[in-house]
Structure formats: C-alpha cells, structure tokens
Scaffold this active site. Sequence first.
Site, PDB file in Angstrom:
ATOM      1  N   GLY A  12       0.819  -1.205   0.000  1.00  0.00           N
ATOM      2  CA  GLY A  12       0.000   0.000   0.000  1.00  0.00           C
ATOM      3  C   GLY A  12       0.852   1.255   0.000  1.00  0.00           C
ATOM      4  O   GLY A  12       1.902   1.303   0.630  1.00  0.00           O
ATOM      5  N   ALA A  23      15.510  10.808  -1.174  1.00  0.00           N
ATOM      6  CA  ALA A  23      16.702  10.730  -0.331  1.00  0.00           C
ATOM      7  C   ALA A  23      17.635   9.617  -0.790  1.00  0.00           C
ATOM      8  O   ALA A  23      18.866   9.796  -0.837  1.00  0.00           O
ATOM      9  CB  ALA A  23      16.296  10.506   1.119  1.00  0.00           C
ATOM     10  N   VAL A  24      17.069   8.466  -1.143  1.00  0.00           N
ATOM     11  CA  VAL A  24      17.880   7.354  -1.637  1.00  0.00           C
ATOM     12  C   VAL A  24      18.599   7.765  -2.911  1.00  0.00           C
ATOM     13  O   VAL A  24      19.819   7.572  -3.060  1.00  0.00           O
ATOM     14  CB  VAL A  24      16.998   6.107  -1.903  1.00  0.00           C
ATOM     15  CG1 VAL A  24      17.783   5.048  -2.690  1.00  0.00           C
ATOM     16  CG2 VAL A  24      16.495   5.517  -0.588  1.00  0.00           C
ATOM     17  N   ARG A  73       0.676  -5.232  -6.369  1.00  0.00           N
ATOM     18  CA  ARG A  73       0.852  -6.558  -5.786  1.00  0.00           C
ATOM     19  C   ARG A  73       1.527  -7.449  -6.828  1.00  0.00           C
ATOM     20  O   ARG A  73       1.373  -7.253  -8.031  1.00  0.00           O
ATOM     21  CB  ARG A  73      -0.501  -7.168  -5.401  1.00  0.00           C
ATOM     22  CG  ARG A  73      -1.361  -6.257  -4.542  1.00  0.00           C
ATOM     23  CD  ARG A  73      -0.766  -6.014  -3.167  1.00  0.00           C
ATOM     24  NE  ARG A  73      -1.615  -5.110  -2.373  1.00  0.00           N
ATOM     25  CZ  ARG A  73      -1.296  -4.676  -1.156  1.00  0.00           C
ATOM     26  NH1 ARG A  73      -0.157  -5.050  -0.604  1.00  0.00           N
ATOM     27  NH2 ARG A  73      -2.106  -3.874  -0.491  1.00  0.00           N
ATOM     28  N   ASP A 104       5.467  -5.387   5.973  1.00  0.00           N
ATOM     29  CA  ASP A 104       5.984  -6.714   6.300  1.00  0.00           C
ATOM     30  C   ASP A 104       6.069  -7.636   5.088  1.00  0.00           C
ATOM     31  O   ASP A 104       7.047  -8.372   4.927  1.00  0.00           O
ATOM     32  CB  ASP A 104       5.099  -7.361   7.367  1.00  0.00           C
ATOM     33  CG  ASP A 104       5.372  -6.806   8.766  1.00  0.00           C
ATOM     34  OD1 ASP A 104       6.389  -6.098   8.924  1.00  0.00           O
ATOM     35  OD2 ASP A 104       4.588  -7.086   9.684  1.00  0.00           O
ATOM     36  N   THR A 126       4.238   2.379   5.790  1.00  0.00           N
ATOM     37  CA  THR A 126       2.845   1.967   5.947  1.00  0.00           C
ATOM     38  C   THR A 126       2.155   2.910   6.916  1.00  0.00           C
ATOM     39  O   THR A 126       2.715   3.233   7.969  1.00  0.00           O
ATOM     40  CB  THR A 126       2.720   0.514   6.463  1.00  0.00           C
ATOM     41  OG1 THR A 126       1.369   0.261   6.852  1.00  0.00           O
ATOM     42  CG2 THR A 126       3.632   0.264   7.644  1.00  0.00           C
ATOM     43  N   ILE A 127       0.939   3.322   6.585  1.00  0.00           N
ATOM     44  CA  ILE A 127       0.253   4.297   7.442  1.00  0.00           C
ATOM     45  C   ILE A 127      -0.190   3.685   8.764  1.00  0.00           C
ATOM     46  O   ILE A 127      -0.442   4.403   9.726  1.00  0.00           O
ATOM     47  CB  ILE A 127      -0.960   4.911   6.730  1.00  0.00           C
ATOM     48  CG1 ILE A 127      -2.053   3.872   6.489  1.00  0.00           C
ATOM     49  CG2 ILE A 127      -0.552   5.602   5.448  1.00  0.00           C
ATOM     50  CD1 ILE A 127      -3.373   4.462   6.078  1.00  0.00           C
ATOM     51  N   ASP A 128      -0.284   2.341   8.830  1.00  0.00           N
ATOM     52  CA  ASP A 128      -0.833   1.701  10.026  1.00  0.00           C
ATOM     53  C   ASP A 128       0.126   1.683  11.215  1.00  0.00           C
ATOM     54  O   ASP A 128      -0.285   1.382  12.336  1.00  0.00           O
ATOM     55  CB  ASP A 128      -1.243   0.257   9.714  1.00  0.00           C
ATOM     56  CG  ASP A 128      -2.450   0.175   8.793  1.00  0.00           C
ATOM     57  OD1 ASP A 128      -3.099   1.220   8.579  1.00  0.00           O
ATOM     58  OD2 ASP A 128      -2.734  -0.913   8.281  1.00  0.00           O
ATOM     59  N   ARG A 155     -17.644  16.099  13.067  1.00  0.00           N
ATOM     60  CA  ARG A 155     -18.146  16.581  14.360  1.00  0.00           C
ATOM     61  C   ARG A 155     -19.089  17.779  14.175  1.00  0.00           C
ATOM     62  O   ARG A 155     -20.078  17.913  14.904  1.00  0.00           O
ATOM     63  CB  ARG A 155     -16.987  16.985  15.268  1.00  0.00           C
ATOM     64  CG  ARG A 155     -17.439  17.560  16.616  1.00  0.00           C
ATOM     65  CD  ARG A 155     -16.283  18.218  17.342  1.00  0.00           C
ATOM     66  NE  ARG A 155     -15.284  17.227  17.698  1.00  0.00           N
ATOM     67  CZ  ARG A 155     -15.383  16.432  18.761  1.00  0.00           C
ATOM     68  NH1 ARG A 155     -16.443  16.507  19.557  1.00  0.00           N
ATOM     69  NH2 ARG A 155     -14.426  15.580  19.057  1.00  0.00           N
ATOM     70  N   ARG A 163     -26.163  14.227  17.070  1.00  0.00           N
ATOM     71  CA  ARG A 163     -25.977  12.851  16.656  1.00  0.00           C
ATOM     72  C   ARG A 163     -24.783  12.184  17.329  1.00  0.00           C
ATOM     73  O   ARG A 163     -23.921  12.841  17.905  1.00  0.00           O
ATOM     74  CB  ARG A 163     -25.731  12.776  15.140  1.00  0.00           C
ATOM     75  CG  ARG A 163     -26.945  12.905  14.268  1.00  0.00           C
ATOM     76  CD  ARG A 163     -26.513  12.843  12.813  1.00  0.00           C
ATOM     77  NE  ARG A 163     -27.637  13.075  11.908  1.00  0.00           N
ATOM     78  CZ  ARG A 163     -27.514  13.500  10.664  1.00  0.00           C
ATOM     79  NH1 ARG A 163     -26.326  13.753  10.175  1.00  0.00           N
ATOM     80  NH2 ARG A 163     -28.589  13.675   9.909  1.00  0.00           N
ATOM     81  N   ARG A 172      -5.908  -2.146   9.786  1.00  0.00           N
ATOM     82  CA  ARG A 172      -6.457  -3.493   9.637  1.00  0.00           C
ATOM     83  C   ARG A 172      -5.994  -4.419  10.750  1.00  0.00           C
ATOM     84  O   ARG A 172      -6.770  -5.199  11.281  1.00  0.00           O
ATOM     85  CB  ARG A 172      -6.054  -4.059   8.273  1.00  0.00           C
ATOM     86  CG  ARG A 172      -6.636  -5.432   7.977  1.00  0.00           C
ATOM     87  CD  ARG A 172      -6.353  -5.815   6.538  1.00  0.00           C
ATOM     88  NE  ARG A 172      -4.925  -5.705   6.232  1.00  0.00           N
ATOM     89  CZ  ARG A 172      -4.415  -5.779   5.004  1.00  0.00           C
ATOM     90  NH1 ARG A 172      -5.232  -5.909   3.973  1.00  0.00           N
ATOM     91  NH2 ARG A 172      -3.117  -5.681   4.805  1.00  0.00           N
ATOM     92  N   ALA A 187     -12.921  11.708  21.362  1.00  0.00           N
ATOM     93  CA  ALA A 187     -13.940  10.686  21.138  1.00  0.00           C
ATOM     94  C   ALA A 187     -14.511  10.162  22.460  1.00  0.00           C
ATOM     95  O   ALA A 187     -13.784  10.001  23.435  1.00  0.00           O
ATOM     96  CB  ALA A 187     -13.358   9.524  20.336  1.00  0.00           C
ATOM     97  N   ARG A 244     -24.912   7.703  13.050  1.00  0.00           N
ATOM     98  CA  ARG A 244     -24.533   7.495  11.654  1.00  0.00           C
ATOM     99  C   ARG A 244     -23.092   6.981  11.603  1.00  0.00           C
ATOM    100  O   ARG A 244     -22.238   7.414  12.383  1.00  0.00           O
ATOM    101  CB  ARG A 244     -24.618   8.803  10.862  1.00  0.00           C
ATOM    102  CG  ARG A 244     -26.014   9.415  10.813  1.00  0.00           C
ATOM    103  CD  ARG A 244     -26.936   8.668   9.863  1.00  0.00           C
ATOM    104  NE  ARG A 244     -28.237   9.299   9.777  1.00  0.00           N
ATOM    105  CZ  ARG A 244     -28.560  10.261   8.930  1.00  0.00           C
ATOM    106  NH1 ARG A 244     -27.627  10.757   8.130  1.00  0.00           N
ATOM    107  NH2 ARG A 244     -29.789  10.765   8.907  1.00  0.00           N
TER     108      ARG A 244
END
Length: 320
Positions: A12, A23-24, A73, A104, A126-128, A155, A163, A172, A187, A244
């Site tokens: 991703g 940079a590389v 992929r 990974d 990776t953003i995760d 908000r 709401r 994920r 939150a 919602r």
Amino acid sequence: MIKTIGVLTSGGDAPGMNAAVRAVTRTAISRGIKVYGIKRGYNGLINGDMIEMTERSVSDILQKGGTCLYTARCPEFRTAEGVDKAVEKCKEVGLEGIVVIGGDGSFRGAADLSAKGILCICLPGTIDNDISCTEYTIGYDTAMNTALDMVDKIRDTAQSHDRCSVVEVMGRNAGYIAVNTGIACGATEIITKEIPYDLDDIAKKMLETRKTGKQHFIVVVAEGVGHSTEIAQVLQEKTGIEARATILGHVQRGGTPTLRDRVVASQMGHYAVELLQQGIGNRVVAMQAGKIVDFDIKEALAMKKPYDEELHMIAREIAI
C-alpha cells in the site's frame, strides 16, 4: 564498492514514500552510485520496468503523496520461480542492492532476495504503524492528521444534529491510528482489536454524559474491528440517539505528507544508502527512541509490538 542500486515501493502507498525515494536517489548519486527506479514494486523488478534516476528526476516530489514509482501486488514474486526471475533481472541490469520501501510483506520478499545474494535494505512505509521493529513508520503521521481533520469536519454535523458519529479509521491489524485520532478528537469511545469493548457500556456512558449536557458523540472504530454500520445501529437502539457511520477509507492514504513524514523518510533513505555503500544487506531500517537504527530482516519480522493500553485508558477517562 557498490556501483548500482535500485529503489522500489511495494504494498500500500503511504505519504512520505516520495521523500524516501528522493533521499535514496540523491544520497546515492552524491556518492557515485547509479540508481534505478523500479516501477510497480516487485512486479517491475521481475519484468525489468525501471528507469535510471537523476538528481532532477526526483525534483518536486517531496511534497507529493502516493509514490512516483507506483506500486502493485505481485503474486508471482511469492513463488521461488518469481524470486529467481527477479535475481536474474538484477544480474542483467547490474543491480547489486535494492532499497525496498513497504511493509511486512515487502520485507519478506527482500529477505528472499537477500538469501539469493542481492543486498536489500527495507524502509518501513505503511500508514498503520504496524511494523514491530520500529516505533514509527513512513506515512503514519500524515494518515493520523488526515483522519483527525476528517473527524473534526464530521463533528460539525454531529453537533448540529445532536448525533452520534461512528467513524471508522484505517488500521487493519493495529489500532494505533484509532487510539491517537480518538484521543486527539475527544472521542467518547475508541474501539480497537487490542482492547475489549462492550456496546452496552458505551451506550450507558453516552446516556450518562448526556445528563451533564453533552449532546453529540464521536466513536472511533479501527478498521480491524469493522462493523461500524452495525455498531451505529446498536448504539442508536440502546440510547435513542441518532447514530450514523462514516468509513474514511483510502482518503487517509493520500495527501501531502507532513513535516514529520518528510523528515523521517529522508533520514531513513539516507541511512539505507549508507548501509549499502558498506556492503551491508538483509536489514530493516527502523526508529527506536527517536534514533535511526537497523535490524536483521528475519529478526525484525519476528518482533512483537505492544499496543499503548495506557493511552487508550487515558482516552476513556477524560472522555466524560
């Protein structure tokens, strides 16, 4: 001394990948090393889809999201035959080392190439932020700030209509984006895979806080938990408060990378070339205690990353 290397982005996309490629490229060229940009990840490596990079070919990409080298992929690369094809292509082009920017899955591919004699250095993109050997991954800060900006906008509507907004953010296999976004946006509840949750308890908390004058609510859900629409329906049934669900999705992957992502990506890209120049491969570049370090790829893949339960508990206690 290494004379020719390649750089690719895999898996991703993540904001800051372009900064790492830049940079590389410029670090290598400044040290007399030829650089090839390999397009569309391992698929491009197998098929020889690559271009020689110059100082100017990476101009004006620092501020752009996505990846200028594209990503894809590559099921073929998961086979022994696919790896052998990639090795042969490296020999044909003269690639002695490759910088792999990804997650990974990309690192496992780099380990396979390293075992075949191609020096590989991996950068965590990776953003995760779910790569265990590093406390920070390229793209994480941008994704969190994008999610926060979106929740702040949601908000406004939640407040206007009294709401409850159930907002699903990416993550994920990890709740890092959710817990940080949740505490930053105030939150009422944060739902991740790492911490047990009870919708009855959340509904009770919403009703109790409404007695103190609170009229609108935000519930942040990690993608790994999912079921955001169902969660919203259950909370509405239990509280009588209109709820919602909003799934932010891939908007979190794009956009201009933050200062932090640009700086860390640049540091890691520079470090990767230094390792290759020394003839070192089979390593993952990481950040530990704010410092850039490196680990053996297999060692890095075997590590476990703790979830910040304390931050989650803080968020719960102050969301009253």
